[in-house]
Write a protein that holds these residues in place. Structure first.
Motif, mmCIF file in Angstrom:
data_model
loop_
_atom_site.group_PDB
_atom_site.id
_atom_site.type_symbol
_atom_site.label_atom_id
_atom_site.label_comp_id
_atom_site.label_asym_id
_atom_site.label_seq_id
_atom_site.Cartn_x
_atom_site.Cartn_y
_atom_site.Cartn_z
ATOM 1 N N ALA A 51 0.914 -1.069 0.027
ATOM 2 C CA ALA A 51 0.225 0.324 0.313
ATOM 3 C C ALA A 51 1.006 1.032 0.158
ATOM 4 N N ALA A 52 2.113 1.129 0.962
ATOM 5 C CA ALA A 52 2.597 2.240 0.724
ATOM 6 C C ALA A 52 3.802 2.546 -0.530
ATOM 7 N N LEU A 53 3.615 1.754 -1.173
ATOM 8 C CA LEU A 53 4.135 1.739 -2.462
ATOM 9 C C LEU A 53 3.372 2.032 -3.828
ATOM 10 N N LEU A 54 1.978 1.862 -3.456
ATOM 11 C CA LEU A 54 1.188 2.101 -4.394
ATOM 12 C C LEU A 54 0.440 3.528 -4.365
ATOM 13 N N TYR A 55 1.069 3.810 -2.995
ATOM 14 C CA TYR A 55 0.087 5.359 -2.874
ATOM 15 C C TYR A 55 1.186 6.039 -1.881
ATOM 16 N N THR A 56 2.072 5.703 -2.637
ATOM 17 C CA THR A 56 3.277 7.133 -2.496
ATOM 18 C C THR A 56 2.648 8.297 -3.520
#
Length: 80
Positions: A51-56
């Motif tokens: 999630a952190a990778l996709l929504y940065t």
């Protein structure tokens, strides 16, 4: 930061790849509880890093600075 998320995903994937076949979630007692808990926490780690990778947010790299409005300083006086 993006490299850190990818590295965490790869390490977690490797731990699940090597650890999951050696654990039995159908075992009785503490062994089964540990296996279920470990797999749930590993899933949380995978989901959080993905999630952190996709929504940065885009454009918050080192080269770009965010423009902010100038802050107006207000003088405060105290009489006492």
């Amino acid at each position: 930061m993006k490299q850190r998320y990818i590295l965490c995903l790869l390490i977690t994937g490797a731990l699940i790849y090597y650890g999951a076949p050696r654990m039995s979630i159908f075992a009785e007692g503490l062994q089964g509880y540990f296996a279920i808990g470990w797999l749930i926490l590993a899933t949380f780690v995978l989901a959080g890093n993905l999630a952190a990778l996709l929504y940065t947010p885009k454009g918050t790299g080192k080269g770009k600075k965010l423009k902010s409005k100038p802050v107006r300083k207000v003088k405060s006086r105290s009489f006492g």
